[in-house]
Design an enzyme around this catalytic site. Structure first.
Site, short mmCIF file in Angstrom:
data_model
loop_
_atom_site.label_atom_id
_atom_site.label_comp_id
_atom_site.label_asym_id
_atom_site.label_seq_id
_atom_site.Cartn_x
_atom_site.Cartn_y
_atom_site.Cartn_z
N ASP A 7 0.85 -1.07 -0.03
CA ASP A 7 0.01 0.23 0.19
C ASP A 7 0.94 1.21 0.01
O ASP A 7 1.95 1.24 -0.17
CB ASP A 7 -0.97 -0.07 1.16
CG ASP A 7 -0.34 0.08 2.36
OD1 ASP A 7 0.73 0.18 2.78
OD2 ASP A 7 -1.02 0.00 3.36
N HIS A 8 0.43 2.51 0.27
CA HIS A 8 1.04 3.61 0.22
C HIS A 8 2.04 3.64 1.15
O HIS A 8 3.35 4.20 1.08
CB HIS A 8 0.14 4.99 0.21
CG HIS A 8 -0.75 4.76 1.47
ND1 HIS A 8 -1.80 3.84 1.50
CD2 HIS A 8 -0.66 5.40 2.74
CE1 HIS A 8 -2.63 4.07 2.57
NE2 HIS A 8 -1.75 4.78 3.52
N GLY A 67 2.23 -4.45 8.57
CA GLY A 67 2.78 -5.86 7.98
C GLY A 67 1.45 -6.81 8.36
O GLY A 67 1.36 -7.54 8.04
N ARG A 131 9.23 -33.64 10.04
CA ARG A 131 8.21 -33.34 11.03
C ARG A 131 7.27 -32.13 10.86
O ARG A 131 6.32 -32.07 11.20
CB ARG A 131 8.90 -33.25 12.42
CG ARG A 131 9.62 -32.28 12.76
CD ARG A 131 10.13 -32.10 14.25
NE ARG A 131 11.00 -31.03 14.38
CZ ARG A 131 12.16 -30.70 14.39
NH1 ARG A 131 12.87 -31.42 13.56
NH2 ARG A 131 12.32 -29.61 14.70
N HIS A 132 8.09 -31.35 10.02
CA HIS A 132 7.25 -29.99 9.61
C HIS A 132 6.30 -30.08 8.78
O HIS A 132 5.18 -29.44 8.61
CB HIS A 132 8.35 -28.90 9.33
CG HIS A 132 9.42 -28.74 10.27
ND1 HIS A 132 9.30 -28.04 11.31
CD2 HIS A 132 10.87 -28.85 10.11
CE1 HIS A 132 10.34 -28.08 11.94
NE2 HIS A 132 11.16 -28.66 11.51
#
Length: 147
Positions: A7-8, A67, A131-132
């Site tokens: 965005d801006h 963010g 595992r992830h």
């Protein structure tokens, strides 16, 4: 392909990231915004997330003042896992452990040098699997059943 949008509030940081990507020889598409006029961040966050979700192997970078708004938007799109990162270790681990495909950055709370390090770590890191993968699969299964 890397899709990038802001965005801006994220224009200056986006310009620095694009310059770095050019220097790295990375292909990217800028989905806007291009001016300082106030705009609605969901228009750009959702556009990036939709492109990433539609293209296997694509990654995205979304930028707004904090963010937070961009990460919320991106995570509403099925197939997107967006991480809001404040340091390079987070940029690495969101890829390695969470298979994040979109990176969110806050232009007001992350200096340009730090942000560039985060982007480099995000782009250089592959998903570790193992595992992830089981954990990410649980998230994807929930998304399928509740989307």
């Amino acid at each position: 392909m890397i899709y990038i949008g802001c965005d801006h509030g994220g224009l200056e940081l986006k310009a620095a990231i694009k310059k770095m990507l050019d220097g790295m020889g990375e292909s990217y598409t800028d989905l806007g915004t291009d001016g300082e006029q106030s705009v609605d961040y969901p228009d750009f966050g959702l556009a990036v997330a939709q492109k990433v979700a539609a293209e296997s192997g694509a990654r995205g970078i979304v930028i707004c003042k904090t963010g937070v708004g961009m990460s919320i938007c991106a995570n509403k799109v099925k197939g997107v896992r967006c991480g809001l990162c404040f340091n390079a270790d987070m940029g690495k681990l969101c890829r390695e452990h969470n298979n994040a495909n979109v990176l969110a950055l806050g232009a007001a709370n992350t200096d340009i040098e730090t942000a560039l390090g985060i982007v480099r770590a995000f782009l250089a890191t592959e998903f570790a699997g193992g595992r992830h993968a089981q954990r990410v699969d649980k998230i994807c299964a929930f998304e399928e059943g509740n989307g």
